[in-house]
Motif scaffolding. Structure first.
Motif, PDB file in Angstrom:
ATOM      1  N   ILE A  38       8.716  11.745  -0.666  1.00 55.11           N
ATOM      2  CA  ILE A  38       9.562  12.953  -0.775  1.00 55.11           C
ATOM      3  C   ILE A  38      10.485  12.826  -1.948  1.00 55.11           C
ATOM      4  O   ILE A  38      11.413  13.515  -2.207  1.00 55.11           O
ATOM      5  CB  ILE A  38      10.273  13.416   0.457  1.00 55.11           C
ATOM      6  N   GLY A  39      10.704  11.551  -2.609  1.00 54.91           N
ATOM      7  CA  GLY A  39      11.487  11.417  -3.746  1.00 54.91           C
ATOM      8  C   GLY A  39      12.917  10.881  -3.473  1.00 54.91           C
ATOM      9  O   GLY A  39      13.745  11.230  -4.091  1.00 54.91           O
ATOM     10  N   ALA A  40      12.823  10.279  -2.318  1.00 58.37           N
ATOM     11  CA  ALA A  40      14.336  10.034  -1.658  1.00 58.37           C
ATOM     12  C   ALA A  40      14.966   8.753  -2.592  1.00 58.37           C
ATOM     13  O   ALA A  40      16.204   8.721  -2.623  1.00 58.37           O
ATOM     14  CB  ALA A  40      14.242   9.546  -0.267  1.00 58.37           C
ATOM     15  N   ALA A  41      14.042   8.087  -3.411  1.00 60.08           N
ATOM     16  CA  ALA A  41      14.395   6.892  -4.182  1.00 60.08           C
ATOM     17  C   ALA A  41      15.267   5.847  -3.447  1.00 60.08           C
ATOM     18  O   ALA A  41      15.628   4.959  -3.999  1.00 60.08           O
ATOM     19  CB  ALA A  41      15.254   7.642  -5.177  1.00 60.08           C
ATOM     20  N   SER A  42      14.870   5.758  -2.124  1.00 58.28           N
ATOM     21  CA  SER A  42      15.547   4.537  -1.450  1.00 58.28           C
ATOM     22  C   SER A  42      14.714   3.176  -1.908  1.00 58.28           C
ATOM     23  O   SER A  42      15.228   2.271  -1.998  1.00 58.28           O
ATOM     24  CB  SER A  42      15.181   4.717   0.181  1.00 58.28           C
ATOM     25  N   ILE A  99       1.040  -1.332   0.085  1.00 60.30           N
ATOM     26  CA  ILE A  99       0.156  -0.056   0.047  1.00 60.30           C
ATOM     27  C   ILE A  99       0.894   1.352   0.034  1.00 60.30           C
ATOM     28  O   ILE A  99       1.754   1.311   0.836  1.00 60.30           O
ATOM     29  CB  ILE A  99      -0.944   0.072   1.302  1.00 60.30           C
ATOM     30  N   TYR A 100       0.691   2.018  -1.129  1.00 58.01           N
ATOM     31  CA  TYR A 100       1.808   3.212  -1.063  1.00 58.01           C
ATOM     32  C   TYR A 100       0.852   4.419  -1.062  1.00 58.01           C
ATOM     33  O   TYR A 100      -0.050   4.742  -1.850  1.00 58.01           O
ATOM     34  CB  TYR A 100       2.348   2.936  -2.675  1.00 58.01           C
ATOM     35  N   ASP A 101       1.297   5.608  -0.347  1.00 62.61           N
ATOM     36  CA  ASP A 101       0.932   6.546  -0.031  1.00 62.61           C
ATOM     37  C   ASP A 101       1.551   7.714  -0.809  1.00 62.61           C
ATOM     38  O   ASP A 101       2.456   8.384  -0.301  1.00 62.61           O
ATOM     39  CB  ASP A 101       0.632   6.912   1.298  1.00 62.61           C
ATOM     40  N   VAL A 129      13.233   1.034   4.460  1.00 61.32           N
ATOM     41  CA  VAL A 129      14.129   2.253   3.954  1.00 61.32           C
ATOM     42  C   VAL A 129      13.317   3.551   3.514  1.00 61.32           C
ATOM     43  O   VAL A 129      14.027   4.516   3.622  1.00 61.32           O
ATOM     44  CB  VAL A 129      15.191   1.846   2.887  1.00 61.32           C
ATOM     45  N   CYS A 130      12.140   3.308   3.285  1.00 65.26           N
ATOM     46  CA  CYS A 130      11.375   4.784   3.011  1.00 65.26           C
ATOM     47  C   CYS A 130      11.570   5.541   4.229  1.00 65.26           C
ATOM     48  O   CYS A 130      11.028   5.210   5.424  1.00 65.26           O
ATOM     49  CB  CYS A 130       9.891   4.377   2.577  1.00 65.26           C
ATOM     50  N   PRO A 131      12.029   6.911   4.218  1.00 67.64           N
ATOM     51  CA  PRO A 131      12.308   7.802   5.397  1.00 67.64           C
ATOM     52  C   PRO A 131      10.982   8.140   5.739  1.00 67.64           C
ATOM     53  O   PRO A 131      10.928   8.810   6.804  1.00 67.64           O
ATOM     54  CB  PRO A 131      13.235   8.942   4.753  1.00 67.64           C
ATOM     55  N   VAL A 132       9.838   8.186   5.112  1.00 70.27           N
ATOM     56  CA  VAL A 132       8.834   9.017   5.313  1.00 70.27           C
ATOM     57  C   VAL A 132       7.498   7.707   5.592  1.00 70.27           C
ATOM     58  O   VAL A 132       6.233   8.489   5.577  1.00 70.27           O
ATOM     59  CB  VAL A 132       8.095   9.897   4.446  1.00 70.27           C
ATOM     60  N   ALA A 133       7.715   6.888   5.658  1.00 71.99           N
ATOM     61  CA  ALA A 133       6.937   5.521   5.793  1.00 71.99           C
ATOM     62  C   ALA A 133       5.726   5.688   4.758  1.00 71.99           C
ATOM     63  O   ALA A 133       4.543   5.489   5.282  1.00 71.99           O
ATOM     64  CB  ALA A 133       6.393   5.662   7.336  1.00 71.99           C
ATOM     65  N   ALA A 134       5.989   5.812   3.623  1.00 72.54           N
ATOM     66  CA  ALA A 134       5.084   6.096   2.460  1.00 72.54           C
ATOM     67  C   ALA A 134       4.459   4.619   2.200  1.00 72.54           C
ATOM     68  O   ALA A 134       3.547   4.465   1.476  1.00 72.54           O
ATOM     69  CB  ALA A 134       5.385   6.908   1.360  1.00 72.54           C
ATOM     70  N   ILE A 135       5.408   3.536   2.483  1.00 69.08           N
ATOM     71  CA  ILE A 135       5.147   2.399   1.891  1.00 69.08           C
ATOM     72  C   ILE A 135       4.817   1.210   3.250  1.00 69.08           C
ATOM     73  O   ILE A 135       5.686   1.335   4.091  1.00 69.08           O
ATOM     74  CB  ILE A 135       6.576   1.674   1.194  1.00 69.08           C
ATOM     75  N   LYS A 136       3.566   0.540   2.998  1.00 71.72           N
ATOM     76  CA  LYS A 136       3.423  -0.340   3.777  1.00 71.72           C
ATOM     77  C   LYS A 136       3.007  -1.760   3.096  1.00 71.72           C
ATOM     78  O   LYS A 136       2.520  -1.813   1.879  1.00 71.72           O
ATOM     79  CB  LYS A 136       1.966   0.119   4.462  1.00 71.72           C
ATOM     80  N   GLU A 151       9.979   3.036  -9.215  1.00 71.14           N
ATOM     81  CA  GLU A 151      10.689   3.892 -10.251  1.00 71.14           C
ATOM     82  C   GLU A 151      10.630   5.110  -9.816  1.00 71.14           C
ATOM     83  O   GLU A 151       9.223   5.728  -9.352  1.00 71.14           O
ATOM     84  CB  GLU A 151      10.387   3.493 -11.658  1.00 71.14           C
ATOM     85  N   LEU A 152      11.315   6.151 -10.130  1.00 71.01           N
ATOM     86  CA  LEU A 152      11.078   7.533  -9.769  1.00 71.01           C
ATOM     87  C   LEU A 152      10.754   8.298 -10.999  1.00 71.01           C
ATOM     88  O   LEU A 152      11.296   8.183 -11.857  1.00 71.01           O
ATOM     89  CB  LEU A 152      12.443   8.399  -9.254  1.00 71.01           C
ATOM     90  N   VAL A 153       9.536   8.967 -10.823  1.00 68.23           N
ATOM     91  CA  VAL A 153       8.980   9.777 -11.981  1.00 68.23           C
ATOM     92  C   VAL A 153       8.868  11.134 -11.452  1.00 68.23           C
ATOM     93  O   VAL A 153       7.904  11.329 -10.547  1.00 68.23           O
ATOM     94  CB  VAL A 153       7.665   8.914 -12.574  1.00 68.23           C
ATOM     95  N   LYS A 186       8.448  11.903  -7.536  1.00 66.71           N
ATOM     96  CA  LYS A 186       7.778  10.843  -6.764  1.00 66.71           C
ATOM     97  C   LYS A 186       7.941   9.381  -7.240  1.00 66.71           C
ATOM     98  O   LYS A 186       8.224   9.316  -8.495  1.00 66.71           O
ATOM     99  CB  LYS A 186       6.180  11.246  -6.866  1.00 66.71           C
ATOM    100  N   ALA A 187       8.058   8.564  -6.428  1.00 66.68           N
ATOM    101  CA  ALA A 187       8.129   7.448  -6.652  1.00 66.68           C
ATOM    102  C   ALA A 187       6.782   6.619  -7.299  1.00 66.68           C
ATOM    103  O   ALA A 187       5.708   7.087  -6.919  1.00 66.68           O
ATOM    104  CB  ALA A 187       8.540   6.314  -5.600  1.00 66.68           C
ATOM    105  N   GLU A 188       6.902   5.736  -8.106  1.00 66.20           N
ATOM    106  CA  GLU A 188       5.645   5.005  -8.615  1.00 66.20           C
ATOM    107  C   GLU A 188       5.915   3.523  -8.497  1.00 66.20           C
ATOM    108  O   GLU A 188       7.297   2.998  -8.566  1.00 66.20           O
ATOM    109  CB  GLU A 188       5.509   5.077 -10.218  1.00 66.20           C
TER     110      GLU A 188
END
Ligand code: SF4
Length: 80
Positions: free
Chosen positions: A14-18, A7-9, A67-74, A28-30, A33-35
């Motif tokens: 923030i586009g950190a690309a980790s 689940i991706y918010d 590794v996501c620094p802002v917890a956008a990925i669950k 991938e970074l577009v 933002k990541a996609e």
């Protein structure tokens, strides 16, 4: 194997690309933002979702989650 869902918010990203660094098969970074490649947008939750099919893909995305620094990925278990 139990079923999992990514689940991706996207607005939080923030586009950190980790995530791209650890799991380029899925992320991938577009622009700035990541996609989440192959995901579908859930209108109700306003988040992108993708079912994970294999243990290897689960590991990749658990790494991305960590590794996501802002917890956008669950990564959530949805079925045993
Ligand atoms: S690691 Fe997180 S903040 Fe960085 S690009 Fe991926 S989703 Fe966005």
């Amino acid at each position: 194997m139990p079923k999992y869902k990514i689940i991706y918010d996207k607005p939080t990203c923030i586009g950190a690309a980790s995530c791209v660094a650890v799991a380029p098969k899925f992320w991938e970074l577009v622009g700035d933002k990541a996609e989440l490649i192959g995901s579908t947008y859930n209108e109700q939750t306003k988040k992108y979702e993708l079912i994970i099919e294999t243990a290897e893909d689960l590991q990749l995305n658990q790494d991305a989650e960590q590794v996501c620094p802002v917890a956008a990925i669950k990564v959530e278990k949805i079925e045993d």
